[in-house]
Every structure is written in structure tokens, then in C-alpha cells.
Scaffold this active site. Sequence first.
Site, mmCIF file in Angstrom:
data_model
loop_
_atom_site.group_PDB
_atom_site.id
_atom_site.type_symbol
_atom_site.label_atom_id
_atom_site.label_comp_id
_atom_site.label_asym_id
_atom_site.label_seq_id
_atom_site.Cartn_x
_atom_site.Cartn_y
_atom_site.Cartn_z
ATOM 1 N N CYS A 168 -4.157 -12.605 0.879
ATOM 2 C CA CYS A 168 -4.413 -12.261 -0.527
ATOM 3 C C CYS A 168 -5.193 -13.372 -1.212
ATOM 4 O O CYS A 168 -6.047 -13.123 -2.049
ATOM 5 C CB CYS A 168 -3.088 -12.007 -1.245
ATOM 6 S SG CYS A 168 -1.905 -13.341 -1.091
ATOM 7 N N GLY A 202 1.535 -6.098 -1.806
ATOM 8 C CA GLY A 202 0.612 -5.188 -1.133
ATOM 9 C C GLY A 202 -0.633 -4.975 -1.961
ATOM 10 O O GLY A 202 -0.984 -5.796 -2.823
ATOM 11 N N THR A 240 -1.702 0.473 -4.412
ATOM 12 C CA THR A 240 -0.318 0.856 -4.078
ATOM 13 C C THR A 240 0.621 0.346 -5.168
ATOM 14 O O THR A 240 1.567 1.034 -5.559
ATOM 15 C CB THR A 240 0.113 0.256 -2.715
ATOM 16 O OG1 THR A 240 -0.954 0.376 -1.788
ATOM 17 C CG2 THR A 240 1.342 0.943 -2.171
ATOM 18 N N GLY A 241 0.349 -0.856 -5.665
ATOM 19 C CA GLY A 241 1.179 -1.437 -6.733
ATOM 20 C C GLY A 241 1.240 -0.520 -7.950
ATOM 21 O O GLY A 241 2.278 -0.401 -8.606
ATOM 22 N N THR A 254 -3.374 -3.540 -4.596
ATOM 23 C CA THR A 254 -3.307 -3.253 -6.035
ATOM 24 C C THR A 254 -3.127 -1.756 -6.305
ATOM 25 O O THR A 254 -2.328 -1.367 -7.168
ATOM 26 C CB THR A 254 -4.584 -3.776 -6.737
ATOM 27 O OG1 THR A 254 -4.509 -5.209 -6.725
ATOM 28 C CG2 THR A 254 -4.688 -3.303 -8.176
ATOM 29 N N GLU A 277 3.100 -8.374 -6.370
ATOM 30 C CA GLU A 277 2.135 -9.367 -5.860
ATOM 31 C C GLU A 277 1.036 -8.579 -5.172
ATOM 32 O O GLU A 277 1.263 -7.999 -4.101
ATOM 33 C CB GLU A 277 2.823 -10.320 -4.861
ATOM 34 C CG GLU A 277 3.929 -11.174 -5.457
ATOM 35 C CD GLU A 277 3.419 -12.287 -6.365
ATOM 36 O OE1 GLU A 277 2.199 -12.360 -6.629
ATOM 37 O OE2 GLU A 277 4.247 -13.097 -6.824
HETATM 38 P P1 NAD Z 1 -0.291 -1.728 1.243
HETATM 39 O O1 NAD Z 1 -0.233 -1.636 -0.231
HETATM 40 O O2 NAD Z 1 -1.019 -0.686 1.987
HETATM 41 O O3 NAD Z 1 1.189 -1.724 1.867
HETATM 42 C C1 NAD Z 1 2.174 -2.655 1.461
HETATM 43 C C2 NAD Z 1 3.541 -2.032 1.675
HETATM 44 O O4 NAD Z 1 3.702 -0.915 0.791
HETATM 45 C C3 NAD Z 1 3.798 -1.485 3.071
HETATM 46 O O5 NAD Z 1 5.139 -1.773 3.433
HETATM 47 C C4 NAD Z 1 3.597 0.011 2.901
HETATM 48 O O6 NAD Z 1 4.298 0.788 3.847
HETATM 49 C C5 NAD Z 1 4.158 0.225 1.510
HETATM 50 N N1 NAD Z 1 3.659 1.404 0.800
HETATM 51 C C6 NAD Z 1 2.514 2.086 0.997
HETATM 52 N N2 NAD Z 1 2.381 3.075 0.091
HETATM 53 C C7 NAD Z 1 3.463 3.008 -0.712
HETATM 54 C C8 NAD Z 1 3.902 3.734 -1.864
HETATM 55 N N3 NAD Z 1 3.185 4.730 -2.388
HETATM 56 N N4 NAD Z 1 5.059 3.359 -2.451
HETATM 57 C C9 NAD Z 1 5.783 2.331 -1.981
HETATM 58 N N5 NAD Z 1 5.432 1.605 -0.891
HETATM 59 C C10 NAD Z 1 4.281 1.939 -0.269
HETATM 60 O O7 NAD Z 1 -0.852 -3.186 1.541
HETATM 61 P P2 NAD Z 1 -1.220 -3.826 2.960
HETATM 62 O O8 NAD Z 1 -2.468 -3.171 3.459
HETATM 63 O O9 NAD Z 1 -0.018 -3.846 3.833
HETATM 64 O O10 NAD Z 1 -1.525 -5.337 2.540
HETATM 65 C C11 NAD Z 1 -2.774 -5.758 2.126
HETATM 66 C C12 NAD Z 1 -2.844 -5.931 0.629
HETATM 67 O O11 NAD Z 1 -1.760 -6.737 0.193
HETATM 68 C C13 NAD Z 1 -4.090 -6.650 0.171
HETATM 69 O O12 NAD Z 1 -4.624 -6.031 -0.979
HETATM 70 C C14 NAD Z 1 -3.604 -8.053 -0.181
HETATM 71 O O13 NAD Z 1 -4.404 -8.750 -1.097
HETATM 72 C C15 NAD Z 1 -2.233 -7.753 -0.695
HETATM 73 N N6 NAD Z 1 -1.374 -8.939 -0.595
HETATM 74 C C16 NAD Z 1 -1.006 -9.577 -1.750
HETATM 75 C C17 NAD Z 1 -0.237 -10.724 -1.689
HETATM 76 C C18 NAD Z 1 0.191 -11.443 -2.930
HETATM 77 O O14 NAD Z 1 1.133 -12.211 -2.865
HETATM 78 N N7 NAD Z 1 -0.436 -11.223 -4.076
HETATM 79 C C19 NAD Z 1 0.163 -11.231 -0.451
HETATM 80 C C20 NAD Z 1 -0.219 -10.555 0.703
HETATM 81 C C21 NAD Z 1 -0.992 -9.399 0.617
#
Ligand code: NAD
Length: 481
Positions: A279, A223, A227-228, A225, A245
Site C-alpha cells: 500500500c 484492502g 472494497t472499503g 479503496t 486501511e
Molecule cells: P481487496 O479489497 O480485494 O480484499 C481485501 C479483503 O477484503 C480480502 O480478505 C477480501 O476477501 C475481502 N473482501 C472482498 N470483497 C469484500 C466485500 N465486499 N466485503 C467485505 N470483504 C471483502 O484487497 P486486496 O487486493 O487483497 O489488497 C490490495 C489492496 O489493499 C490495495 O489497494 C492496497 O493498497 C490495499 N492495502 C492497504 C493497506 C493499508 O494499510 N492502507 C495495506 C495493505 C494493502
Amino acid sequence: MTDFSDQYLMTIDGKSVGASRQLESFNPATKEAFARFPDASREQLDEAVESARKAFRIWSGAPLADRQHAVAAIGEAIAENAEDLMALLTREQGKPRAGAEWEILGSAAWCAEIAKQSLPDELVEETDDRRVITRFSPLGVVGGITPWNFPVLLAIWKIAPALVTGNCIVVKPSPFTPLCTLKLGELCQSILPPGVFNVVSGGDDLGKWMTAHPGINKIAFTGHTDTGKHVMRSAADNLKRLTLELGGNDPAIVLPDVDPEALAPELFWGAFQNNAQFCNSIKRVYIHEDVYDEVRDALIEFAKGIRIGNGADQDTDLGPIQNLPQFEKVNEYIDDCAANGYTFALGGKVDQGAKGWFIPVTLVDDPPEDSRIVAEEPFGPILPLLKWSDEEDVIQRANDTRYGLGASVWGRDQEAVQRIGSQLDAGTVWLNEIHQYSPYQAFGGHKESGIGCENSLHGLMEYTNWHTITLNKSWGKDDSK
Ligand code: NAD
């Protein structure tokens, strides 16, 4: 075959379950709510984790061949249900048929290959007196948290290695794209023992509960960065293992010796695949000043032939933006470019009254290096084109970002391509190709693009603890000791 009716249920302890509260799924091509799915309670997450812990006692000790066979069977089940999964993926995510096919058939193929992988014991020392081995033991229960851009493939990248190595898993899909993952859970009920693979759905809070849950040993997260970073902080409480990731701002560097017409389709799809909600999309193109105008014009020409529409229509090349907050975010980047007077080489005008969340392919002509569109990750179909003349300078600009996920270099001079590529600070650097992935190829990010990797034996290892066992063979044999 699974029932692909419009009922969507979670999989907890091998059974389909609903929840007292429901959330809605929207078709991004029409903005219509078309399905409801369970919003799991905290107690239901506890049940899923508890069932995974219970299943772990048996599953972790099951023969490797059985676990590999089960993962291969998941791949077969995906392939058998591919048509239904592809149609559902297009409906919930928006991607056209070609993209849905890539993701669903790719997920099936991934299972087949990860099922062939294993981590045999490492014999570190073997003498008459001592034997030392390192085993790769499973961690316990993995929490898989996935985003909305590739909901099925990115779940499989977690499920397959977790199960092969003997872990059990609880997967939480994005609230924007939960449906295919819920169906995947149902598909697997007849393949896996109860509790080995659970799927829970709900909002972002459910993700937070997972990262803080004491019964979960590892979080495999894909997801944003930002959120990570929340995930990492929360996971610290019981020192959960982490694979993160995260986002990217991938540069592409174009050398002066390219053929602009031949390069344009590569650059276009490198940037706009999955409607640039990727991503690893090319997010900045550095074009040598000698060929800048030609490459820009060839890109414009190619992009003019691209059809944007409902992914369910056969002749659609690019679908909508997946959800309303993302649509608003991409609009913000377009508005920012307009407000700052940057030139749109193409696009830049969004029809706000359109039936779906559609954004035209937008190319920004040489904006400043410190503009938002260059420095940030828009995650939508707006791409800045930039000029370069000095090699050292362009490498420095390409690396001048908090991200380090991917990068690409394009040119006929292979020596120059390799010289530049080797200096780019990114987890994957593609030279004269892009977006080639493999279950045998480590994939992960440098800097704020992530921690750890997925795929390959390195990725498999991230689902294990090192377990070193030493034996003193002579102890007790000599009566004098
Ligand atoms: P996001 O971080 O908003 O959400 C990802 C997941 O995390 C969702 O299931 C969401 O419900 C959950 N989430 C949200 N807040 C949380 C928290 N505080 N604790 C735990 N879980 C939580 O990301 P998104 O908008 O769904 O995806 C887009 C992002 O993902 C972009 O920045 C993209 O670059 C990245 N991405 C990275 C990769 C990779 O492999 N590096 C692949 C695909 C997408």
C-alpha cells in the site's frame, strides 16, 4: 509447536474445524495448487461470532495484565514457529526469505510491544463534590478482514490491539493467502480461551457476511479503496465502528541536491519492496529536472542487478505477483503504456509463458500526469518517473490524487525537505527515509486511503468506546435534598 502439515483448518470456539467445501491455494512462483482450505458456510461464521460473543463476557473483564500477557505469548508462539511460518508465507504469498523474515519476525515483535500498551482511565474532574472519569471500554466482537500482500502482519495489527483492549475477534484472511493465518489460529488455541480469537476462511462473500453481521461491533479492514466503500455501506446497518486501511498512490519528491547513486537503492526498495504489492510503495517519483537523467540512470543500473524468481530460492530478490487477477491487472498497465507510446526506461516486456506470475521491474520515462500509470494504483512492479521544476507545482501534483496514504521527500537541504513534506496531504510523510513503522506510531490514510488508524495509543483507542462515568459525591448526604 503447531503441526505444519499440509492440513489447514479454521479455528472456531477454540477448536480446529473444516468445512464441507474447500478452496485451493496456489504457489505464485509455479502457478501450482498446493493446498486446500475450508470455505466457511454462513452458519460457521455465525458459530464463530456466537463463540466470540460468549467469550467476550469473560475476556472483557479479565485483568489487563492477563490480556497483555496473552498477546505477548502470541508473539512468542510466532517467534518459536518462525521458520515454518516463513516458509509457508513464501509458498503462499511469493515473497522471498528477507521479506518473509521481516513480516513474521515483525509480527512477533509487534505483539511484544502492543502487549505493553494500555489505556488507563482518564480522571477528568475530581473535587469534593464530583468525580468524572472516562474509561475506554471494549466494543465487543471485532471482524478483522485482511488482504494478500502482508497477510500475517496486517492480521496482527488487528488481533493484538483488539485483544489487549478486551475485545474478541473473528479474522478472515484473503482467499489468496489464508494459510499462515489459519496456522496462527491453531497456534493460539493453547494460549487463549475458546472464542477469543477465531479464524474463518472463504471467499469474498464471507467478508460481505461479516460486514453485515449484527453480532459484529467493529470491522477492522485492510484492502482496496473500492472494497472499503462496500464495507462502509454494509457496516452502516448496525453502525459498526470502522477502521479502514485502503489504497495509496504515494509520491516521492526528489530535490536537485541529491546524490543519485546513494538515492537509487532507497528509491528502488521504497518502490519495489514486496514486489511493489505494498500500500505504501512509492508509486510516482517526481525528480527535479536538473538531476532527472542521473537519478533515472542510477535507478536503471541498480534495478539491473535485481534477481527475480521463486522466493524459495536463496538468491531471489523479488518474487512473483501474488495471484492471477493481479498479474493480469499489472499487465494491463504495461499494455496501456505501450499502447500510448510511453517510453520504458527499463522492462515493459512480460514473458507470458513463464513458470510463475513474474513481471520484470518496469520504469516508465516521464509519462503524462494524467496517464493511468500516474493517476492509478497498479500494485505491481511498474513505476512512473516524472520531472519537476517548480516547488509549488510539484506539491500540487503530488497532492492531486484521491489517495493520501504516504509520501516521501529526498534531499540534502533539510529545510526544503521539511517545508515540502509539511505540505503533503498523507497519513505518513517520510523525510530522507521510508517505510519506518512502529507500534508506537499512528498509521492511517487521508482522503480515500482510509478512515482511522492502526498502531499507537490512537490505534488502540479505536477498539474502545468512550465510557464517561460521573459521580455526584454530595447527593444524599444533605438531608434537605
Ligand atoms: P481487496 O479489497 O480485494 O480484499 C481485501 C479483503 O477484503 C480480502 O480478505 C477480501 O476477501 C475481502 N473482501 C472482498 N470483497 C469484500 C466485500 N465486499 N466485503 C467485505 N470483504 C471483502 O484487497 P486486496 O487486493 O487483497 O489488497 C490490495 C489492496 O489493499 C490495495 O489497494 C492496497 O493498497 C490495499 N492495502 C492497504 C493497506 C493499508 O494499510 N492502507 C495495506 C495493505 C494493502
